[in-house]
Design an enzyme around this catalytic site. Structure first.
Site, mmCIF file in Angstrom:
data_model
loop_
_atom_site.group_PDB
_atom_site.id
_atom_site.type_symbol
_atom_site.label_atom_id
_atom_site.label_comp_id
_atom_site.label_asym_id
_atom_site.label_seq_id
_atom_site.Cartn_x
_atom_site.Cartn_y
_atom_site.Cartn_z
ATOM 1 N N LYS A 52 2.401 -38.658 10.293
ATOM 2 C CA LYS A 52 2.437 -37.805 11.481
ATOM 3 C C LYS A 52 1.583 -38.403 12.603
ATOM 4 O O LYS A 52 1.959 -38.360 13.774
ATOM 5 C CB LYS A 52 1.944 -36.401 11.131
ATOM 6 C CG LYS A 52 2.943 -35.607 10.296
ATOM 7 C CD LYS A 52 2.358 -34.284 9.830
ATOM 8 C CE LYS A 52 3.379 -33.524 8.984
ATOM 9 N NZ LYS A 52 2.858 -32.285 8.407
ATOM 10 N N GLN A 96 -1.815 -28.625 6.728
ATOM 11 C CA GLN A 96 -0.994 -29.296 5.728
ATOM 12 C C GLN A 96 -1.006 -28.528 4.405
ATOM 13 O O GLN A 96 -2.065 -28.197 3.877
ATOM 14 C CB GLN A 96 -1.496 -30.734 5.505
ATOM 15 C CG GLN A 96 -0.669 -31.552 4.537
ATOM 16 C CD GLN A 96 0.748 -31.777 5.034
ATOM 17 O OE1 GLN A 96 0.984 -31.957 6.219
ATOM 18 N NE2 GLN A 96 1.699 -31.758 4.120
ATOM 19 N N ASP A 119 4.826 -25.942 12.940
ATOM 20 C CA ASP A 119 5.481 -26.042 11.635
ATOM 21 C C ASP A 119 6.567 -24.971 11.471
ATOM 22 O O ASP A 119 7.404 -25.060 10.578
ATOM 23 C CB ASP A 119 4.454 -25.883 10.501
ATOM 24 C CG ASP A 119 4.159 -27.201 9.792
ATOM 25 O OD1 ASP A 119 4.961 -28.149 9.935
ATOM 26 O OD2 ASP A 119 3.143 -27.283 9.081
#
Length: 293
Positions: A52, A96, A119
């Site tokens: 990322k 995450q 997300d």
């Protein structure tokens, strides 16, 4: 059989994003800024977050990585989320997953400002997605839909079977593919561990999306000729012949299923690169205030 090349598709999209960012900067606007919180040292998560960061560089974004040990208290993590929520320079951020067992993933997800939830996991974004309102779409399902669209794969009226009902992939991709847009307009069946006569469902499918996390689960006798196969699985399987000591294995028995298909995604190089690409797209939308003011 044709390969759906997620890596090449993602690179093309990132180039488009980079061009847009440079135009924004030329107009005097700030660069998009994506932050990530990483808890612990899970190998898969470390690799994913590193990718990322690289994607941010490719797209011309600023990026920030905040690390915590896996012993971090939930209150500390929530405080860090509150700081990012309040930081006007950060356009979007992710926490995450997975998280250590002593931390509630749902409390963490709900603590994120939905306007920065790139997300697409916050209940506000999930709810808006379910009724077709503009929102940040969850990255992997959005990447799957983008792959289908960019490869010109027809979906209107298609029988689509989704294997798996997770909140991250199975449920949201089913929602997206049943909506009235292109790609979409599918007749969607979601199969899972309690599904009876699973093969009867998959053999009727024009499109199979395998998101179970079970290597090689989809076999040739489950697939009708000409079907489109989207393999979301990325399980690490021990392999002493590799420098890393493992290889990534999809949910589909690629060697035997591929000859039957019209289109199929490889693992790696299929859905994975598109997941990160979708995150970049959401961050750009956040920075441009195209979803929320």
């Amino acid at each position: 059989m044709k390969l759906i090349d997620g890596k090449a598709t993602a690179e093309a999209i990132k180039a488009e994003i980079a061009a847009t960012v440079e135009q924004m900067v030329a107009e005097g606007r700030k660069r998009p800024h994506l932050a990530a919180i990483l808890v612990g040292h899970d190998g898969g998560s470390e690799t994913y977050v590193a990718n990322k960061v690289k994607a941010c560089e490719r797209c011309g974004f600023r990026s920030t990585l905040i690390r915590f040990e896996d012993t971090v208290e939930e209150t500390q993590l929530l405080e860090a989320i509150a700081r990012l929520n309040a930081d006007a320079d950060v356009d979007g951020f992710i926490v995450q997953l997975p998280l250590p067992r002593h931390i509630s993933e749902q409390r963490v997800i709900q603590a994120i400002d939905y306007r920065k939830d790139v997300d697409g996991f916050h209940p506000v974004n999930v709810g808006r997605m379910s009724i077709g309102l503009p929102c940040f779409l969850p990255a992997t399902p959005a990447g799957i839909v983008e792959l289908l669209g960019r490869h010109g794969i027809p979906t209107k009226g298609a029988e689509c079977v989704v294997l798996g009902r997770s909140n991250i992939v199975g449920k949201p991709v089913a929602q997206l593919l049943m909506q009235k847009h292109n790609p979409g307009d599918c007749t969607v069946t979601v199969c899972h561990s309690a599904t009876r006569d699973l093969k009867e469902h998959t053999r009727r499918a024009d499109i199979i999306i395998a998101a179970l996390g079970q290597p090689g689960f989809v076999t040739a006798d489950m697939v009708k000729p000409g079907a489109v196969i989207i393999d979301v699985g990325t399980t690490r399987v021990p392999d002493p012949s590799r420098k890393s000591g493992f290889r990534l294995c999809g949910d589909v028995d690629f060697e035997n299923v591929a000859p039957i298909c019209s289109w199929i995604t490889p693992v790696p190089g299929g859905v994975g690169p598109m997941t990160i690409c979708s995150l970049m797209q959401n961050t750009l939308l956040a920075a441009r205030h195209e979803i929320y003011d």
